[in-house]
Design a protein around this motif. Sequence first.
Motif, PDB file in Angstrom:
ATOM      1  N   ARG A  19     -47.321  70.513 -77.176  1.00 20.34           N
ATOM      2  CA  ARG A  19     -47.015  69.261 -76.807  1.00 20.34           C
ATOM      3  C   ARG A  19     -45.833  69.393 -75.344  1.00 20.34           C
ATOM      4  NH1 ARG A  19     -44.889  64.924 -80.673  1.00 20.34           N
ATOM      5  NH2 ARG A  19     -44.303  63.796 -78.965  1.00 20.34           N
ATOM      6  N   THR A  20     -45.029  70.130 -76.257  1.00 19.70           N
ATOM      7  CA  THR A  20     -43.971  70.861 -74.384  1.00 19.70           C
ATOM      8  C   THR A  20     -44.754  71.876 -74.099  1.00 19.70           C
ATOM      9  OG1 THR A  20     -42.623  71.049 -76.537  1.00 19.70           O
ATOM     10  CG2 THR A  20     -42.172  72.141 -74.656  1.00 19.70           C
ATOM     11  N   MET A  21     -46.015  72.566 -73.965  1.00 24.98           N
ATOM     12  CA  MET A  21     -46.071  73.438 -72.820  1.00 24.98           C
ATOM     13  C   MET A  21     -47.056  72.295 -72.556  1.00 24.98           C
ATOM     14  SD  MET A  21     -47.394  76.879 -74.972  1.00 24.98           S
ATOM     15  CE  MET A  21     -47.644  78.063 -73.236  1.00 24.98           C
ATOM     16  N   VAL A  22     -47.860  71.233 -72.839  1.00 31.37           N
ATOM     17  CA  VAL A  22     -48.376  70.651 -71.641  1.00 31.37           C
ATOM     18  C   VAL A  22     -47.666  69.447 -71.103  1.00 31.37           C
ATOM     19  CG1 VAL A  22     -49.608  68.499 -72.288  1.00 31.37           C
ATOM     20  CG2 VAL A  22     -50.825  70.652 -72.938  1.00 31.37           C
ATOM     21  N   SER A  23     -46.893  69.135 -71.526  1.00 30.51           N
ATOM     22  CA  SER A  23     -45.799  68.527 -70.586  1.00 30.51           C
ATOM     23  C   SER A  23     -45.100  68.983 -69.903  1.00 30.51           C
ATOM     24  CB  SER A  23     -44.844  67.996 -71.410  1.00 30.51           C
ATOM     25  OG  SER A  23     -45.405  66.837 -73.016  1.00 30.51           O
ATOM     26  N   GLN A  24     -45.393  70.921 -70.002  1.00 30.41           N
ATOM     27  CA  GLN A  24     -44.193  70.955 -68.518  1.00 30.41           C
ATOM     28  C   GLN A  24     -45.374  71.544 -67.745  1.00 30.41           C
ATOM     29  OE1 GLN A  24     -41.057  72.186 -68.279  1.00 30.41           O
ATOM     30  NE2 GLN A  24     -40.953  70.037 -69.913  1.00 30.41           N
ATOM     31  N   LEU A  25     -46.738  71.862 -67.724  1.00 34.31           N
ATOM     32  CA  LEU A  25     -47.397  72.042 -67.132  1.00 34.31           C
ATOM     33  C   LEU A  25     -47.840  70.842 -66.327  1.00 34.31           C
ATOM     34  CD1 LEU A  25     -49.992  74.043 -66.216  1.00 34.31           C
ATOM     35  CD2 LEU A  25     -51.316  72.948 -67.660  1.00 34.31           C
ATOM     36  N   VAL A  26     -48.228  69.256 -67.422  1.00 34.06           N
ATOM     37  CA  VAL A  26     -47.860  68.680 -66.004  1.00 34.06           C
ATOM     38  C   VAL A  26     -46.819  68.093 -65.260  1.00 34.06           C
ATOM     39  CG1 VAL A  26     -47.806  65.986 -66.132  1.00 34.06           C
ATOM     40  CG2 VAL A  26     -49.565  67.113 -68.049  1.00 34.06           C
ATOM     41  N   LYS A  27     -45.648  68.775 -65.523  1.00 35.38           N
ATOM     42  CA  LYS A  27     -44.524  68.558 -64.748  1.00 35.38           C
ATOM     43  C   LYS A  27     -44.527  69.496 -64.078  1.00 35.38           C
ATOM     44  CE  LYS A  27     -39.146  68.211 -66.114  1.00 35.38           C
ATOM     45  NZ  LYS A  27     -38.163  68.088 -66.176  1.00 35.38           N
ATOM     46  N   HIS A  28     -44.687  70.416 -63.929  1.00 36.48           N
ATOM     47  CA  HIS A  28     -44.566  72.251 -62.885  1.00 36.48           C
ATOM     48  C   HIS A  28     -46.041  72.018 -61.852  1.00 36.48           C
ATOM     49  CE1 HIS A  28     -40.427  71.664 -63.943  1.00 36.48           C
ATOM     50  NE2 HIS A  28     -40.593  72.002 -64.973  1.00 36.48           N
ATOM     51  N   GLU A  29     -46.782  71.514 -62.789  1.00 40.29           N
ATOM     52  CA  GLU A  29     -48.176  72.536 -62.333  1.00 40.29           C
ATOM     53  C   GLU A  29     -48.661  73.601 -62.562  1.00 40.29           C
ATOM     54  OE1 GLU A  29     -49.271  70.345 -58.929  1.00 40.29           O
ATOM     55  OE2 GLU A  29     -48.573  68.407 -59.216  1.00 40.29           O
ATOM     56  N   ARG A  30     -47.840  74.502 -62.789  1.00 39.18           N
ATOM     57  CA  ARG A  30     -48.337  75.366 -63.013  1.00 39.18           C
ATOM     58  C   ARG A  30     -47.314  76.966 -64.030  1.00 39.18           C
ATOM     59  NH1 ARG A  30     -46.574  79.664 -58.645  1.00 39.18           N
ATOM     60  NH2 ARG A  30     -48.747  78.479 -57.621  1.00 39.18           N
ATOM     61  N   ILE A  31     -47.711  76.947 -65.298  1.00 39.73           N
ATOM     62  CA  ILE A  31     -46.943  77.423 -66.577  1.00 39.73           C
ATOM     63  C   ILE A  31     -47.616  79.228 -66.367  1.00 39.73           C
ATOM     64  CG2 ILE A  31     -46.025  75.574 -67.198  1.00 39.73           C
ATOM     65  CD1 ILE A  31     -47.825  75.939 -69.446  1.00 39.73           C
ATOM     66  N   GLU A  32     -46.352  79.801 -67.252  1.00 40.09           N
ATOM     67  CA  GLU A  32     -47.415  81.514 -67.262  1.00 40.09           C
ATOM     68  C   GLU A  32     -46.988  81.445 -69.017  1.00 40.09           C
ATOM     69  OE1 GLU A  32     -47.022  85.990 -66.640  1.00 40.09           O
ATOM     70  OE2 GLU A  32     -44.890  85.165 -66.199  1.00 40.09           O
ATOM     71  N   THR A  33     -47.804  81.968 -69.901  1.00 39.93           N
ATOM     72  CA  THR A  33     -48.064  81.261 -71.342  1.00 39.93           C
ATOM     73  C   THR A  33     -49.110  82.759 -71.333  1.00 39.93           C
ATOM     74  OG1 THR A  33     -48.033  80.502 -73.581  1.00 39.93           O
ATOM     75  CG2 THR A  33     -49.637  79.963 -71.205  1.00 39.93           C
ATOM     76  N   THR A  34     -49.217  82.761 -72.895  1.00 40.01           N
ATOM     77  CA  THR A  34     -50.533  83.896 -73.321  1.00 40.01           C
ATOM     78  C   THR A  34     -51.182  83.753 -73.020  1.00 40.01           C
ATOM     79  OG1 THR A  34     -50.062  83.151 -75.383  1.00 40.01           O
ATOM     80  CG2 THR A  34     -48.572  85.220 -74.745  1.00 40.01           C
ATOM     81  N   VAL A  35     -52.400  84.323 -72.926  1.00 41.10           N
ATOM     82  CA  VAL A  35     -54.208  84.288 -72.555  1.00 41.10           C
ATOM     83  C   VAL A  35     -54.180  82.771 -73.967  1.00 41.10           C
ATOM     84  CG1 VAL A  35     -56.207  84.578 -72.306  1.00 41.10           C
ATOM     85  CG2 VAL A  35     -54.415  85.934 -71.360  1.00 41.10           C
TER      86      VAL A  35
END
Length: 161
Positions: A19-35
Motif C-alpha cells: 500500500r505504501t509503495m503504490v502510494s509513493q509510486l503514484v505520488k512520485h511516479e518513479r521509485i527504486e526497489t528490489t525487482v
Amino acid sequence: MGNFRKLNRPAAHRVSMLRTMVSQLVKHERIETTVAKAKEVRRKADQMVQLGKEGTLDAARRAAAFVRGDDVVHKLFTELAYRYKDRAGGYTRLLRTRIRVGDAAEMAYIEFVDRENELREAKPATPQPPQRAPLDPWTKSRASQQWAGPKLTKNSASDGL
C-alpha cells in the motif's frame, strides 16, 4: 487474491508495504526497489490506475481503501486517468538498475509510462501490416504454376508429334 509473491513477510506487513509503495509510486511516479517488490507493485499500481479510469464512486472507494492519502486518490482519478484514457494496460515500466551493495539484491526502477522525465521512452506503436485481398481457393498458386509447367491436354500432345 490469487498467486503472489510472499516477499518473506507476514501478510499484514506485506499488504502494508505494498500500500505504501503504490502510494509513493503514484505520488512520485518513479521509485527504486528490489525487482521482486517492483513486480508486485506493478500489479497493484495497474489495478489502481484501472480503478481511476473507471471513475465511479465505487471505484474511488475501493482505491481509497488501498492507497494512502487523499492527494494520491485525487491524482489517480484526475491526472493518471486522463493520461491513460486511451491505453488498454501496461501503465508501468520496470527497469533493472544495479545490484545492491550489502545483500546483492537486484534493484529496479518502476515508473509510469508516457510521462515527463521518464528513463526510457515508450516504444512506438507497431504499424499494422497492409491488408491483403482474401485468397480464392480455386485459383492456382504461383508455386504450382512455377514447378508444374503448363497443363498438357490430349489434343496438344498429338499435335506436337
